[in-house]
Design a protein around this motif. Structure first.
Motif, PDB file in Angstrom:
ATOM      1  N   TYR A  52       1.225  -1.288  -0.408  1.00  0.00           N
ATOM      2  CA  TYR A  52      -0.102  -0.043   0.098  1.00  0.00           C
ATOM      3  C   TYR A  52       0.725   1.106  -0.138  1.00  0.00           C
ATOM      4  CZ  TYR A  52      -3.727  -3.042   1.003  1.00  0.00           C
ATOM      5  OH  TYR A  52      -4.601  -3.476   0.923  1.00  0.00           O
ATOM      6  N   VAL A  53       0.445   2.236  -1.083  1.00  0.00           N
ATOM      7  CA  VAL A  53       1.177   3.549  -0.579  1.00  0.00           C
ATOM      8  C   VAL A  53       0.141   5.027  -0.513  1.00  0.00           C
ATOM      9  CG1 VAL A  53       2.619   2.796  -2.121  1.00  0.00           C
ATOM     10  CG2 VAL A  53       1.293   4.010  -3.175  1.00  0.00           C
ATOM     11  N   SER A  54       0.645   5.553   0.255  1.00  0.00           N
ATOM     12  CA  SER A  54      -0.753   7.466   0.599  1.00  0.00           C
ATOM     13  C   SER A  54      -0.549   7.931  -0.764  1.00  0.00           C
ATOM     14  CB  SER A  54      -0.189   7.386   1.660  1.00  0.00           C
ATOM     15  OG  SER A  54       1.913   8.098   1.515  1.00  0.00           O
ATOM     16  N   ARG A  55       0.147   8.226  -1.456  1.00  0.00           N
ATOM     17  CA  ARG A  55       0.211   8.690  -2.150  1.00  0.00           C
ATOM     18  C   ARG A  55       0.580   7.934  -3.923  1.00  0.00           C
ATOM     19  NH1 ARG A  55       3.707  13.937  -2.170  1.00  0.00           N
ATOM     20  NH2 ARG A  55       5.472  12.139  -1.664  1.00  0.00           N
ATOM     21  N   LEU A  56       0.204   8.609  -5.236  1.00  0.00           N
ATOM     22  CA  LEU A  56       0.360   7.680  -6.097  1.00  0.00           C
ATOM     23  C   LEU A  56       1.618   8.237  -6.391  1.00  0.00           C
ATOM     24  CD1 LEU A  56      -2.682   7.814  -7.671  1.00  0.00           C
ATOM     25  CD2 LEU A  56      -1.242   5.621  -6.930  1.00  0.00           C
ATOM     26  N   PRO A  57       3.275   8.155  -6.914  1.00  0.00           N
ATOM     27  CA  PRO A  57       3.935   8.799  -8.237  1.00  0.00           C
ATOM     28  C   PRO A  57       3.832   9.432  -9.038  1.00  0.00           C
ATOM     29  CG  PRO A  57       4.030   5.977  -8.225  1.00  0.00           C
ATOM     30  CD  PRO A  57       2.636   6.384  -7.749  1.00  0.00           C
ATOM     31  N   ALA A  58       4.455   9.865  -9.115  1.00  0.00           N
ATOM     32  CA  ALA A  58       4.261  11.288 -10.460  1.00  0.00           C
ATOM     33  C   ALA A  58       3.993  10.607 -12.053  1.00  0.00           C
ATOM     34  CB  ALA A  58       5.056  11.880 -10.398  1.00  0.00           C
ATOM     35  N   ALA A  59       3.591  11.183 -12.184  1.00  0.00           N
ATOM     36  CA  ALA A  59       2.957  11.085 -13.694  1.00  0.00           C
ATOM     37  C   ALA A  59       2.304   9.445 -14.067  1.00  0.00           C
ATOM     38  CB  ALA A  59       3.845  10.832 -15.059  1.00  0.00           C
ATOM     39  N   CYS A  60       1.002  10.211 -13.546  1.00  0.00           N
ATOM     40  CA  CYS A  60       0.000   8.745 -13.638  1.00  0.00           C
ATOM     41  C   CYS A  60      -0.919   8.714 -14.448  1.00  0.00           C
ATOM     42  CB  CYS A  60      -0.366   7.582 -12.049  1.00  0.00           C
ATOM     43  SG  CYS A  60       0.991   7.337 -10.901  1.00  0.00           S
ATOM     44  N   VAL A  61      -1.302   8.109 -14.722  1.00  0.00           N
ATOM     45  CA  VAL A  61      -1.972   7.703 -15.959  1.00  0.00           C
ATOM     46  C   VAL A  61      -3.600   7.313 -15.144  1.00  0.00           C
ATOM     47  CG1 VAL A  61      -3.121   7.624 -18.447  1.00  0.00           C
ATOM     48  CG2 VAL A  61      -0.542   8.072 -17.941  1.00  0.00           C
ATOM     49  N   ALA A  80     -12.867  -1.695 -14.373  1.00  0.00           N
ATOM     50  CA  ALA A  80     -12.189  -1.361 -12.703  1.00  0.00           C
ATOM     51  C   ALA A  80     -10.830  -0.137 -13.179  1.00  0.00           C
ATOM     52  CB  ALA A  80     -11.025  -2.663 -11.545  1.00  0.00           C
ATOM     53  N   VAL A  81     -11.226   1.188 -12.001  1.00  0.00           N
ATOM     54  CA  VAL A  81     -10.443   2.192 -12.707  1.00  0.00           C
ATOM     55  C   VAL A  81      -9.055   1.600 -11.454  1.00  0.00           C
ATOM     56  CG1 VAL A  81     -10.587   4.171 -11.912  1.00  0.00           C
ATOM     57  CG2 VAL A  81     -12.231   3.245 -12.770  1.00  0.00           C
ATOM     58  N   LEU A  82      -8.493   1.794 -12.670  1.00  0.00           N
ATOM     59  CA  LEU A  82      -7.051   1.781 -12.121  1.00  0.00           C
ATOM     60  C   LEU A  82      -6.043   2.425 -12.245  1.00  0.00           C
ATOM     61  CD1 LEU A  82      -6.657  -2.346 -13.066  1.00  0.00           C
ATOM     62  CD2 LEU A  82      -6.669  -0.846 -10.741  1.00  0.00           C
ATOM     63  N   TRP A  83      -4.473   3.128 -11.771  1.00  0.00           N
ATOM     64  CA  TRP A  83      -3.656   4.428 -11.952  1.00  0.00           C
ATOM     65  C   TRP A  83      -2.686   3.377 -12.665  1.00  0.00           C
ATOM     66  CZ3 TRP A  83      -5.570   9.392 -11.870  1.00  0.00           C
ATOM     67  CH2 TRP A  83      -6.015   9.745 -11.087  1.00  0.00           C
ATOM     68  N   HIS A  84      -2.169   3.913 -14.146  1.00  0.00           N
ATOM     69  CA  HIS A  84      -0.938   3.514 -14.588  1.00  0.00           C
ATOM     70  C   HIS A  84       0.183   3.894 -14.072  1.00  0.00           C
ATOM     71  CE1 HIS A  84       1.889   1.328 -18.220  1.00  0.00           C
ATOM     72  NE2 HIS A  84       1.401   0.977 -16.895  1.00  0.00           N
ATOM     73  N   ALA A 115       4.003   0.006 -12.490  1.00  0.00           N
ATOM     74  CA  ALA A 115       2.837  -0.896 -11.689  1.00  0.00           C
ATOM     75  C   ALA A 115       1.140  -0.123 -12.145  1.00  0.00           C
ATOM     76  CB  ALA A 115       3.855  -0.502 -10.878  1.00  0.00           C
ATOM     77  N   TYR A 116       0.549  -1.202 -11.658  1.00  0.00           N
ATOM     78  CA  TYR A 116      -1.020  -0.212 -11.300  1.00  0.00           C
ATOM     79  C   TYR A 116      -1.238   0.197 -10.022  1.00  0.00           C
ATOM     80  CZ  TYR A 116      -1.321  -1.290 -16.237  1.00  0.00           C
ATOM     81  OH  TYR A 116      -1.476  -1.720 -17.951  1.00  0.00           O
ATOM     82  N   TYR A 117      -1.966   1.130 -10.080  1.00  0.00           N
ATOM     83  CA  TYR A 117      -2.770   1.368  -7.990  1.00  0.00           C
ATOM     84  C   TYR A 117      -4.155   0.876  -8.252  1.00  0.00           C
ATOM     85  CZ  TYR A 117       2.322   2.212  -7.399  1.00  0.00           C
ATOM     86  OH  TYR A 117       3.285   2.295  -7.736  1.00  0.00           O
TER      87      TYR A 117
END
Length: 89
Positions: free
Chosen positions: A50-59, A66-70, A74-76
């Motif tokens: 688990y992470v509290s914030r997403l890394p930079a430049a996520c799409v 399902a809604v994911l962040w790439h 890695a996918y979150y």
């Protein structure tokens, strides 16, 4: 010169004894059924990271609804106010 060598009444024989095509096999890479099989079999599996914030430049993207962040490789997925790393198979 070759006029008398072929018999016009006898059917010509094929060089292939049987059909080599595999019609209806969905495992072939280019078939429509193979593409549909691979996309519907994709599953999203959560990890224990688990992470509290997403890394930079996520799409923001959607996989099987399902809604994911790439982010990079890695996918979150949003989960309880933080993000969990997910694996797509």
């Amino acid at each position: 010169m070759f006029a008398g060598l072929l018999d016009p009444i006898a059917p010509s024989t094929s060089f292939v004894g049987y059909a080599h095509a595999r019609v209806g096999h969905p495992l072939t890479p280019g078939s429509v059924a193979g593409v549909a099989r691979r996309t519907t079999r994709r599953t999203i599996r959560r990890s224990t990271v688990y992470v509290s914030r997403l890394p930079a430049a996520c799409v923001k993207t959607s996989v099987n609804g399902a809604v994911l962040w790439h982010c990079g490789g890695a996918y979150y997925q949003s989960y309880g106010g933080r993000y969990v790393v997910v694996h797509i198979q």
